[in-house]
Scaffold this motif. Structure first.
Motif, PDB file in Angstrom:
ATOM      1  N   GLN A 120      52.010  55.070  42.755  1.00 53.75           N
ATOM      2  CA  GLN A 120      53.387  54.120  43.882  1.00 53.75           C
ATOM      3  C   GLN A 120      53.412  52.661  42.844  1.00 53.75           C
ATOM      4  N   ARG A 121      52.911  51.853  42.625  1.00 56.68           N
ATOM      5  CA  ARG A 121      52.805  50.794  41.946  1.00 56.68           C
ATOM      6  C   ARG A 121      52.122  50.666  40.730  1.00 56.68           C
ATOM      7  N   TRP A 122      51.478  51.383  40.159  1.00 58.39           N
ATOM      8  CA  TRP A 122      50.721  51.498  39.101  1.00 58.39           C
ATOM      9  C   TRP A 122      50.410  50.105  38.699  1.00 58.39           C
ATOM     10  N   THR A 123      49.084  50.683  40.010  1.00 64.92           N
ATOM     11  CA  THR A 123      48.293  49.910  39.832  1.00 64.92           C
ATOM     12  C   THR A 123      46.790  50.146  40.184  1.00 64.92           C
ATOM     13  N   VAL A 124      45.636  50.012  39.379  1.00 61.86           N
ATOM     14  CA  VAL A 124      44.078  49.732  39.511  1.00 61.86           C
ATOM     15  C   VAL A 124      43.727  49.344  40.215  1.00 61.86           C
ATOM     16  N   ARG A 125      43.145  50.544  41.384  1.00 65.84           N
ATOM     17  CA  ARG A 125      43.085  49.550  43.143  1.00 65.84           C
ATOM     18  C   ARG A 125      41.290  49.948  42.580  1.00 65.84           C
ATOM     19  N   TYR A 126      40.744  50.804  42.051  1.00 69.23           N
ATOM     20  CA  TYR A 126      39.067  50.837  42.452  1.00 69.23           C
ATOM     21  C   TYR A 126      38.973  50.903  40.332  1.00 69.23           C
ATOM     22  N   LEU A 127      37.528  50.689  39.958  1.00 67.24           N
ATOM     23  CA  LEU A 127      36.933  50.843  39.041  1.00 67.24           C
ATOM     24  C   LEU A 127      35.534  51.571  39.225  1.00 67.24           C
ATOM     25  N   GLU A 128      35.307  53.380  38.869  1.00 68.05           N
ATOM     26  CA  GLU A 128      35.077  53.505  38.973  1.00 68.05           C
ATOM     27  C   GLU A 128      33.506  53.957  38.190  1.00 68.05           C
ATOM     28  N   LEU A 129      31.943  53.518  38.748  1.00 66.03           N
ATOM     29  CA  LEU A 129      31.292  53.051  37.845  1.00 66.03           C
ATOM     30  C   LEU A 129      30.613  54.358  37.344  1.00 66.03           C
ATOM     31  N   ASN A 130      29.837  54.541  36.104  1.00 67.77           N
ATOM     32  CA  ASN A 130      28.611  54.931  35.582  1.00 67.77           C
ATOM     33  C   ASN A 130      27.666  54.601  36.073  1.00 67.77           C
ATOM     34  N   THR A 131      26.549  55.265  37.061  1.00 68.84           N
ATOM     35  CA  THR A 131      25.918  54.528  37.545  1.00 68.84           C
ATOM     36  C   THR A 131      24.698  55.122  37.280  1.00 68.84           C
ATOM     37  N   SER A 132      24.286  57.033  36.440  1.00 71.84           N
ATOM     38  CA  SER A 132      23.605  58.194  37.412  1.00 71.84           C
ATOM     39  C   SER A 132      22.296  57.658  36.845  1.00 71.84           C
ATOM     40  N   ARG A 133      21.979  56.480  35.856  1.00 75.63           N
ATOM     41  CA  ARG A 133      20.168  56.102  36.135  1.00 75.63           C
ATOM     42  C   ARG A 133      19.645  55.498  37.394  1.00 75.63           C
ATOM     43  N   TRP A 134      20.812  54.932  38.370  1.00 75.53           N
ATOM     44  CA  TRP A 134      20.899  53.977  38.933  1.00 75.53           C
ATOM     45  C   TRP A 134      20.687  55.049  40.437  1.00 75.53           C
ATOM     46  N   LEU A 135      22.103  55.220  40.369  1.00 74.81           N
ATOM     47  CA  LEU A 135      22.830  56.194  42.158  1.00 74.81           C
ATOM     48  C   LEU A 135      23.326  57.527  41.804  1.00 74.81           C
ATOM     49  N   LEU A 136      21.670  58.356  41.655  1.00 72.46           N
ATOM     50  CA  LEU A 136      22.285  59.245  41.272  1.00 72.46           C
ATOM     51  C   LEU A 136      23.178  60.348  41.762  1.00 72.46           C
TER      52      LEU A 136
ATOM     53  N   ARG B 111      26.348  60.121  43.059  1.00 77.81           N
ATOM     54  CA  ARG B 111      27.341  59.113  43.785  1.00 77.81           C
ATOM     55  C   ARG B 111      28.106  58.379  43.739  1.00 77.81           C
ATOM     56  N   ARG B 112      29.531  58.635  43.899  1.00 78.85           N
ATOM     57  CA  ARG B 112      30.515  57.621  43.534  1.00 78.85           C
ATOM     58  C   ARG B 112      30.521  56.071  43.397  1.00 78.85           C
ATOM     59  N   VAL B 113      30.553  55.713  42.918  1.00 79.42           N
ATOM     60  CA  VAL B 113      30.302  53.663  42.813  1.00 79.42           C
ATOM     61  C   VAL B 113      31.754  52.957  42.990  1.00 79.42           C
ATOM     62  N   LEU B 114      32.518  53.011  43.938  1.00 78.88           N
ATOM     63  CA  LEU B 114      33.470  52.393  43.552  1.00 78.88           C
ATOM     64  C   LEU B 114      33.687  50.249  43.409  1.00 78.88           C
ATOM     65  N   VAL B 115      34.634  50.058  42.949  1.00 80.04           N
ATOM     66  CA  VAL B 115      34.081  48.672  42.413  1.00 80.04           C
ATOM     67  C   VAL B 115      35.913  48.199  42.415  1.00 80.04           C
ATOM     68  N   SER B 116      36.167  47.022  43.636  1.00 77.44           N
ATOM     69  CA  SER B 116      37.254  47.409  43.593  1.00 77.44           C
ATOM     70  C   SER B 116      38.333  45.362  42.518  1.00 77.44           C
ATOM     71  N   PRO B 117      39.135  45.283  41.558  1.00 78.43           N
ATOM     72  CA  PRO B 117      39.621  44.239  40.695  1.00 78.43           C
ATOM     73  C   PRO B 117      39.416  43.353  41.442  1.00 78.43           C
ATOM     74  N   ALA B 118      39.375  43.170  42.657  1.00 79.80           N
ATOM     75  CA  ALA B 118      39.412  41.689  43.256  1.00 79.80           C
ATOM     76  C   ALA B 118      37.638  41.094  42.792  1.00 79.80           C
ATOM     77  N   VAL B 119      36.860  41.419  43.219  1.00 80.13           N
ATOM     78  CA  VAL B 119      35.532  40.950  42.490  1.00 80.13           C
ATOM     79  C   VAL B 119      35.264  41.578  41.219  1.00 80.13           C
ATOM     80  N   VAL B 120      36.442  41.555  40.053  1.00 88.58           N
ATOM     81  CA  VAL B 120      35.961  41.319  38.977  1.00 88.58           C
ATOM     82  C   VAL B 120      36.483  40.551  38.350  1.00 88.58           C
ATOM     83  N   GLY B 121      35.838  40.126  36.753  1.00 89.43           N
ATOM     84  CA  GLY B 121      36.081  38.332  36.385  1.00 89.43           C
ATOM     85  C   GLY B 121      36.616  38.768  34.850  1.00 89.43           C
ATOM     86  N   ILE B 122      37.036  38.164  34.332  1.00 91.95           N
ATOM     87  CA  ILE B 122      38.122  38.051  33.121  1.00 91.95           C
ATOM     88  C   ILE B 122      36.567  39.407  32.044  1.00 91.95           C
TER      89      ILE B 122
END
Length: 247
Positions: free
Chosen positions: A31-47, A49-60
């Motif tokens: 609806q707003r064409w805004t990325v709400r989450y980055l989904e990480l590829n952590t298969s070697r770490w958290l097999l 599980r879907r791991v999401l990160v909000s842009p609120a904590v993402v740097g430049i």
């Protein structure tokens, strides 16, 4: 910064205490064409599980050094509310996620991010995130407003007068994490190349037919400036000027 989704996927995600993988996907609000989450590829770490990160904590983003900083620790990410690999992201899950990380609900407040326009505007503390009981608003169990960028890439592009190419990428403005352009590859339909179309010209997406509908003609797309890499401010202005809409 304007950066393509494909570029972001190549960056290594750096947490406060070490690298944690790369991006697998980007979930955007259709609806707003805004990325709400980055989904990480952590298969070697958290097999599994879907791991999401909000842009609120993402740097430049730092393409030169192939880094994308995230202001979280590995333990914080590992302790986040669980989401199985094939489980949809419901509104209830988003509320639990916001509560855990101390973020206000991005869909409340009238702005792009809560009451503001930047992802950081939703950062707060766990104590100030309202619960469902406090607000008196019942959250739906499932909500399919979030879409996968990886899913849409490859959709057929349908102009006002017929098909022309397919979606090959998206361009994100990392100041707000809005999707500003869709990259269209026209080479399989007509002698052409990759062009950028302002997202404001997208009239709709058919999830059933895997079609990306745009409110311009095939000629307008064909005659657009070729996509420039890396993107420059001048090129961005030229794309907007060609399609008659301001940035």
């Amino acid at each position: 910064m304007y950066i393509r989704v494909s570029e972001l996927k190549n960056l290594t995600i750096s947490s406060r205490d070490g690298d944690i993988g790369r991006c697998r996907d980007f979930l955007f609000d259709d609806q707003r064409w805004t990325v709400r989450y980055l989904e990480l590829n952590t298969s070697r770490w958290l097999l599994g599980r879907r791991v999401l990160v909000s842009p609120a904590v993402v740097g430049i983003p730092d393409p030169q050094n192939s880094r994308l900083p995230v202001n979280l620790t590995r333990d914080a990410i590992e302790g986040a509310p669980g989401l199985d690999k094939d489980q949809p992201v419901s509104r209830q899950y988003e509320a639990d996620y916001a509560q855990y990380f101390g973020q206000l609900y991005y869909w409340w407040g009238g702005g792009l991010w809560g009451a503001g326009s930047a992802p950081g505007d939703i950062l707060t503390s766990k104590e100030t995130v309202p619960s469902e009981e406090q607000t008196g608003v019942e959250l739906p169990h499932e909500d399919h407003h979030l879409r996968s960028a990886e899913e849409v890439i490859g959709y057929r592009t349908h102009a006002t007068d017929g098909d022309i190419g397919e979606v090959s990428d998206f361009v994100v403005d990392t100041a707000t994490w809005t999707i500003t352009f869709a990259a269209l590859d026209t080479r399989r339909w007509l002698p052409g190349r990759k062009v950028l179309l302002p997202i404001s010209w997208v009239s709709g997406i058919s999830w059933v037919d895997r079609t990306f509908n745009v409110d311009v003609t095939k000629d307008a797309i064909q005659s657009a400036p070729e996509m420039e890499e890396p993107l420059s401010v001048e090129a961005i202005k030229a794309y907007y000027a060609h399609f008659g809409r301001q940035s």
